[in-house]
Motif scaffolding. Sequence first.
Motif, mmCIF file in Angstrom:
data_model
loop_
_atom_site.group_PDB
_atom_site.id
_atom_site.type_symbol
_atom_site.label_atom_id
_atom_site.label_comp_id
_atom_site.label_asym_id
_atom_site.label_seq_id
_atom_site.Cartn_x
_atom_site.Cartn_y
_atom_site.Cartn_z
ATOM 1 N N ILE A 54 0.815 -1.208 0.000
ATOM 2 C CA ILE A 54 0.000 0.000 0.000
ATOM 3 C C ILE A 54 0.856 1.268 0.000
ATOM 4 N N HIS A 55 0.496 2.174 -0.895
ATOM 5 C CA HIS A 55 1.231 3.439 -1.017
ATOM 6 C C HIS A 55 0.245 4.595 -1.145
ATOM 7 N N TRP A 56 0.681 5.771 -0.725
ATOM 8 C CA TRP A 56 -0.103 6.982 -0.951
ATOM 9 C C TRP A 56 -0.073 7.235 -2.456
ATOM 10 N N GLU A 57 -1.179 7.698 -3.014
ATOM 11 C CA GLU A 57 -1.273 7.788 -4.472
ATOM 12 C C GLU A 57 -0.169 8.613 -5.127
ATOM 13 N N TYR A 58 0.347 9.607 -4.405
ATOM 14 C CA TYR A 58 1.390 10.446 -5.000
ATOM 15 C C TYR A 58 2.790 9.900 -4.753
ATOM 16 N N LYS A 59 2.868 8.773 -4.072
ATOM 17 C CA LYS A 59 4.174 8.150 -3.843
ATOM 18 C C LYS A 59 4.193 6.705 -4.309
ATOM 19 N N VAL A 60 3.279 6.366 -5.190
ATOM 20 C CA VAL A 60 3.287 5.021 -5.763
ATOM 21 C C VAL A 60 4.531 4.890 -6.640
ATOM 22 N N PRO A 61 5.310 3.802 -6.458
ATOM 23 C CA PRO A 61 6.498 3.621 -7.305
ATOM 24 C C PRO A 61 6.112 3.652 -8.782
ATOM 25 N N ALA A 62 6.953 4.223 -9.614
ATOM 26 C CA ALA A 62 6.636 4.420 -11.036
ATOM 27 C C ALA A 62 6.162 3.143 -11.717
ATOM 28 N N GLU A 63 6.806 2.027 -11.419
ATOM 29 C CA GLU A 63 6.438 0.780 -12.103
ATOM 30 C C GLU A 63 5.101 0.226 -11.618
ATOM 31 N N GLN A 64 4.561 0.833 -10.555
ATOM 32 C CA GLN A 64 3.271 0.391 -10.030
ATOM 33 C C GLN A 64 2.149 1.379 -10.380
ATOM 34 N N ALA A 65 2.455 2.353 -11.200
ATOM 35 C CA ALA A 65 1.518 3.446 -11.481
ATOM 36 C C ALA A 65 0.164 2.974 -12.002
ATOM 37 N N ALA A 66 0.140 1.870 -12.735
ATOM 38 C CA ALA A 66 -1.113 1.386 -13.310
ATOM 39 C C ALA A 66 -2.119 0.991 -12.231
ATOM 40 N N PHE A 67 -1.627 0.714 -11.037
ATOM 41 C CA PHE A 67 -2.529 0.289 -9.968
ATOM 42 C C PHE A 67 -3.378 1.426 -9.408
ATOM 43 N N VAL A 68 -2.968 2.658 -9.626
ATOM 44 C CA VAL A 68 -3.788 3.789 -9.166
ATOM 45 C C VAL A 68 -5.136 3.722 -9.886
ATOM 46 N N GLU A 69 -5.088 3.570 -11.195
ATOM 47 C CA GLU A 69 -6.305 3.474 -11.994
ATOM 48 C C GLU A 69 -7.021 2.145 -11.727
ATOM 49 N N ALA A 70 -6.255 1.085 -11.536
ATOM 50 C CA ALA A 70 -6.860 -0.240 -11.314
ATOM 51 C C ALA A 70 -7.704 -0.268 -10.052
ATOM 52 N N ASN A 71 -7.226 0.371 -8.985
ATOM 53 C CA ASN A 71 -8.006 0.414 -7.745
ATOM 54 C C ASN A 71 -9.317 1.153 -7.991
ATOM 55 N N ALA A 72 -9.249 2.311 -8.633
ATOM 56 C CA ALA A 72 -10.432 3.128 -8.854
ATOM 57 C C ALA A 72 -11.444 2.437 -9.763
ATOM 58 N N VAL A 73 -10.960 1.904 -10.879
ATOM 59 C CA VAL A 73 -11.851 1.271 -11.848
ATOM 60 C C VAL A 73 -12.526 0.043 -11.247
ATOM 61 N N THR A 74 -11.749 -0.755 -10.522
ATOM 62 C CA THR A 74 -12.291 -2.003 -9.986
ATOM 63 C C THR A 74 -13.361 -1.759 -8.934
ATOM 64 N N VAL A 75 -13.100 -0.865 -7.979
ATOM 65 C CA VAL A 75 -14.100 -0.667 -6.933
ATOM 66 C C VAL A 75 -15.330 0.082 -7.442
ATOM 67 N N ARG A 76 -15.143 0.946 -8.415
ATOM 68 C CA ARG A 76 -16.303 1.679 -8.930
ATOM 69 C C ARG A 76 -17.192 0.790 -9.785
ATOM 70 N N SER A 77 -16.649 -0.309 -10.295
ATOM 71 C CA SER A 77 -17.450 -1.191 -11.154
ATOM 72 C C SER A 77 -18.166 -2.257 -10.346
ATOM 73 N N ASN A 78 -17.887 -2.321 -9.038
ATOM 74 C CA ASN A 78 -18.535 -3.338 -8.204
ATOM 75 C C ASN A 78 -19.779 -2.785 -7.505
#
Length: 78
Positions: A54-78
């Motif tokens: 778990i990381h704060w959105e503005y400190k997510v490691p660069a190679e993990q950046a896709a997970f910012v959108e993945a968290n939002a898209v996944t929970v909003r679609s449920n």
Amino acid sequence: AYVVTEACIDVQDRSCMEECPVDCIYPGDRMMYIHPDECVDCGKCMPACPSDAIHWEYKVPAEQAAFVEANAVTVRSN
Ligand code: SF4
């Protein structure tokens, strides 16, 4: 918001869920996801994670950046 990243995949320890004061961490198929509109940025989930996933959105490691959108898209679609 805080973001769950790759290290959670197939781990789903769920210690984070117990710490979250607003219950905005949800289990998905292979990892947990944090709802960005519900997260109050308290940071309590981060040290609870044994995988350091778990990381704060503005400190997510660069190679993990896709997970910012993945968290939002996944929970909003449920
Ligand atoms: Fe929940 Fe706080 Fe973690 Fe946001 S930062 S997901 S509110 S424990």
